[in-house]
Design a protein around this motif. Structure first.
Motif: not given
Length: 435
Positions: A340-345, A407-408, A233-234
């Motif tokens: 965080m999973a997308l690399g957004v801090v 956290f998956t 999903r992400f």
């Protein structure tokens, strides 16, 4: 005597997830995600409420084989309508909703026992795992019945009840959280003690919830954060364009999530073009936020998207460096993990759920103080990043690695499988711990 799971086959698990729906968010998505992920480590049959049936079928689940939908609407629907009246506003009075749910939920479990009690007594299941409700205020009559049948019962993850921080009583009243002043009374409610006593393992989704479990049950208490992410999903990666600091707020626009505090903190940067802000979500504050943006002279730098589906949310986040999220009473913080999973801090208030997910090097944890203090802290942190964004790429990478490593939902299922195995072995020594 507790039935032992000694064979190499996967354990047979009856997963109770009254709230479980792949098309919704929050608790129903947690219920669906964990229950279905457990199929990698166990033979799972999911029991859910009838309102979720169509979504299960659309997701490819076969009724009777993969899941059973329990129709408790005769009792649940009128009580839900009562809760909607008592909460005094859409999206408000969450504690009232949980209180009414605590009254209606036992009927659901009564119907579950009617359908599955004979199988439980005959050990058709190696264990029963109640995944939702997440609220620790909702007792489980099934726990005692399973214990008497000699079938282990797993409870949780439980989460909720984080106290309102000092200095936010006005927000508490705006949220219509009158009942939260009396929330602690649930500890004396009939059924709570029996539920905890009968459970073979208790999963706590937050450190606060873990702290509310009586000491005599700590030998079977396991800390396991409730939220996870689905990599399918992400599955993108943030790639913000160079230039101004790009940030996004994602969530309901309600007082405790603090979108108004973020707007105030970011205003100087938004006005002079050093930052842009994407506001994703809707709620009772939206109109006042749009008016405030106009009054602050920042409308050219702020986009109000309203509600978006998760694919669109992902696209918005992937244009950003930062998720500033000044929520002051967040139980889980799923949106923080998703960013965080997308690399957004993430930039969060160091309190409750988000404070347990973000670590040094993966995001910014700002002190939980009063409203002026939080606005000031976010303003200073945003100003520093606008002046020097150099730390962001390394933090983005570390955030991605942390989430994908720990956290998956597949990781969560593997952790729960360790709990099942610990029970199968007779609960030797201390319960499993997940750092």
């Amino acid at each position: 005597m507790i039935a032992q799971m000694t064979s190499p086959r996967k354990p047979r698990v009856l997963a109770i997830a009254e709230a479980a729906n792949p098309e919704w968010v929050s608790v129903p998505l947690v219920g669906w995600s964990l229950a279905t992920a457990l199929r990698e480590v166990a033979e799972v049959h999911i029991v859910t409420q009838v309102r979720n049936r169509d979504a299960f079928i659309r997701a490819g689940q076969v009724e009777g084989r993969d899941f059973t939908a329990i129709d408790s609407e005769a009792f649940a629907r009128p009580l839900w309508k009562l809760a909607e009246v008592l909460r005094m506003g859409e999206g408000k009075g969450w504690t009232m909703v949980q209180a009414v749910n605590a009254l209606s939920y036992p009927y659901f479990e009564q119907l579950v026992w009617k359908a599955f009690g004979p199988g439980i007594r005959n050990h058709a299941w190696d264990l029963v795992h109640r995944i939702t409700p997440l609220s620790p205020t909702v007792a489980s009559p099934l726990a005692g019945r399973c214990a008497r049948a000699g079938v282990p019962f797993v409870l949780g993850p439980l989460n909720g009840g984080v106290p309102w921080p000092k200095g936010f009583d006005a927000e508490r009243r705006r949220e219509r959280e009158w009942l939260s002043y009396l929330r602690g009374a649930y500890k004396a409610m009939p059924g709570r003690g029996a539920t905890l006593r009968s459970a073979s393992a208790i999963l706590a989704g937050s450190q606060h919830t873990a702290s509310e479990i009586p000491a005599r049950y700590r030998d079977k208490l396991i800390y396991l954060p409730e939220n996870g992410i689905d990599p399918t999903r992400f599955n993108k990666r943030a790639a913000p364009e160079p230039g101004a600091l790009r940030a996004a707020f994602v969530g309901r626009m309600v007082p405790y999530k603090g979108p108004d505090m973020l707007l105030e903190a970011a205003a100087p940067l938004l006005r002079d073009g050093r930052m842009t802000l994407e506001m994703v979500g809707d709620g009772p504050l939206r109109a006042s936020l749009e008016a405030r943006a106009a009054a602050l002279g920042v409308t050219q730098a702020v986009t109000f998207h309203g509600w978006l589906d998760h694919h669109e949310v992902q696209d918005v986040l992937c244009r950003c460096h930062l998720l500033p999220f000044p929520s002051i009473r967040e139980f889980g913080g799923g949106v923080v993990l998703e960013a965080m999973a997308l690399g957004v801090v993430p930039m969060i208030v160091d309190y409750a759920g988000p404070g347990e997910l973000v670590t040094e090097g993966t995001g910014f944890k700002l002190p939980c103080s009063d409203r002026p203090g939080i606005i000031s802290a976010f303003a200073a942190a945003l100003e520093a990043l606008a002046a020097d964004p150099a730390p962001l790429p390394a933090m983005a990478q570390a955030a991605r690695e942390r989430v994908h490593a720990r956290f998956t939902w597949a990781q969560k299922a593997a952790q729960v499988a360790q709990v099942y195995e610990w029970i199968a072995q007779g609960r030797p020594g201390k319960p499993p711990a997940f750092p």
